[in-house]
Design a protein around this motif. Sequence first.
Motif, short mmCIF file in Angstrom:
data_model
loop_
_atom_site.label_atom_id
_atom_site.label_comp_id
_atom_site.label_asym_id
_atom_site.label_seq_id
_atom_site.Cartn_x
_atom_site.Cartn_y
_atom_site.Cartn_z
N LEU A 68 -80.45 -3.60 101.38
CA LEU A 68 -79.92 -3.87 100.04
C LEU A 68 -80.26 -5.28 99.57
O LEU A 68 -80.62 -5.47 98.41
CB LEU A 68 -78.41 -3.65 100.02
CG LEU A 68 -77.96 -2.19 100.08
CD1 LEU A 68 -76.44 -2.10 100.19
CD2 LEU A 68 -78.46 -1.41 98.89
N LEU A 69 -80.18 -6.24 100.46
CA LEU A 69 -80.54 -7.61 100.10
C LEU A 69 -82.01 -7.69 99.70
O LEU A 69 -82.36 -8.32 98.70
CB LEU A 69 -80.25 -8.55 101.27
CG LEU A 69 -80.60 -10.02 101.05
CD1 LEU A 69 -79.79 -10.60 99.91
CD2 LEU A 69 -80.36 -10.81 102.31
N ALA A 70 -82.87 -7.03 100.46
CA ALA A 70 -84.30 -7.02 100.14
C ALA A 70 -84.55 -6.37 98.79
O ALA A 70 -85.36 -6.86 97.99
CB ALA A 70 -85.09 -6.30 101.24
N PHE A 71 -83.85 -5.27 98.51
CA PHE A 71 -84.06 -4.59 97.24
C PHE A 71 -83.45 -5.34 96.06
O PHE A 71 -83.99 -5.29 94.95
CB PHE A 71 -83.55 -3.15 97.30
CG PHE A 71 -84.47 -2.25 98.07
CD1 PHE A 71 -85.78 -2.05 97.66
CD2 PHE A 71 -84.04 -1.60 99.21
CE1 PHE A 71 -86.65 -1.23 98.37
CE2 PHE A 71 -84.89 -0.78 99.93
CZ PHE A 71 -86.20 -0.59 99.50
N VAL A 72 -82.37 -6.07 96.28
CA VAL A 72 -81.82 -6.93 95.22
C VAL A 72 -82.84 -8.01 94.87
O VAL A 72 -83.13 -8.26 93.69
CB VAL A 72 -80.47 -7.57 95.63
CG1 VAL A 72 -80.11 -8.73 94.73
CG2 VAL A 72 -79.37 -6.52 95.60
N TRP A 75 -85.70 -6.41 93.00
CA TRP A 75 -85.35 -6.02 91.64
C TRP A 75 -85.27 -7.25 90.73
O TRP A 75 -85.72 -7.22 89.60
CB TRP A 75 -84.03 -5.26 91.61
CG TRP A 75 -83.72 -4.76 90.24
CD1 TRP A 75 -84.25 -3.69 89.62
CD2 TRP A 75 -82.83 -5.37 89.31
NE1 TRP A 75 -83.74 -3.58 88.36
CE2 TRP A 75 -82.86 -4.60 88.13
CE3 TRP A 75 -82.00 -6.49 89.35
CZ2 TRP A 75 -82.11 -4.93 87.02
CZ3 TRP A 75 -81.25 -6.80 88.24
CH2 TRP A 75 -81.30 -6.03 87.10
N ILE A 76 -84.71 -8.34 91.23
CA ILE A 76 -84.65 -9.58 90.46
C ILE A 76 -86.05 -10.07 90.12
O ILE A 76 -86.31 -10.53 89.01
CB ILE A 76 -83.85 -10.66 91.22
CG1 ILE A 76 -82.36 -10.29 91.23
CG2 ILE A 76 -84.06 -12.04 90.62
CD1 ILE A 76 -81.51 -11.16 92.15
N LYS A 77 -86.95 -9.94 91.08
CA LYS A 77 -88.33 -10.42 90.88
C LYS A 77 -89.11 -9.53 89.91
O LYS A 77 -89.80 -10.04 89.03
CB LYS A 77 -89.05 -10.47 92.23
CG LYS A 77 -90.45 -11.01 92.16
CD LYS A 77 -91.07 -11.04 93.55
CE LYS A 77 -92.52 -11.49 93.49
NZ LYS A 77 -93.14 -11.45 94.80
N THR A 78 -89.00 -8.21 90.05
CA THR A 78 -89.86 -7.31 89.27
C THR A 78 -89.16 -6.66 88.07
O THR A 78 -89.83 -6.26 87.13
CB THR A 78 -90.39 -6.16 90.16
OG1 THR A 78 -89.31 -5.35 90.60
CG2 THR A 78 -91.18 -6.71 91.33
N ARG A 79 -87.85 -6.52 88.13
CA ARG A 79 -87.07 -5.81 87.11
C ARG A 79 -87.53 -4.37 86.93
O ARG A 79 -87.33 -3.77 85.88
CB ARG A 79 -87.11 -6.53 85.76
CG ARG A 79 -86.52 -7.89 85.76
CD ARG A 79 -85.03 -7.83 85.84
NE ARG A 79 -84.52 -9.21 85.73
CZ ARG A 79 -83.31 -9.54 86.00
NH1 ARG A 79 -82.46 -8.63 86.37
NH2 ARG A 79 -82.91 -10.77 85.90
#
Length: 109
Positions: A68-72, A75-79
């Motif tokens: 989840l941390l990796a995907f957060v 997601w912040i980086k790529t949106r």
Amino acid sequence: MNPGVIAAIVYGILAIVGGIMGYVQAKSKISLLAGCGCGLLLLVSALLQFQGQSWGLIFAVAVTLILLLAFVMRWIKTRKFMPAGLMLILGIPALGVMISQMGILTALK
């Protein structure tokens, strides 16, 4: 089968499928290794839980938190919704089930 086992199996399979899809679509070896590696760890944690090893649930929670941390961060980086948003939407309930199962185990001890 308890809910923690089911959550670990489902999220583990999703991680493996996602890793394979990332490799097929983007030729990302990192996606393949991370997805399959974390997915296999979640499946092993489900097996440990199924065998009555209570630390298997703790292991599943730790792997899920790392994912989840990796995907957060992704997601912040790529949106972009795929794959980060989808894995977050599916991972948060899985984590919730695992954590609620930990509460049940604590109450039984």
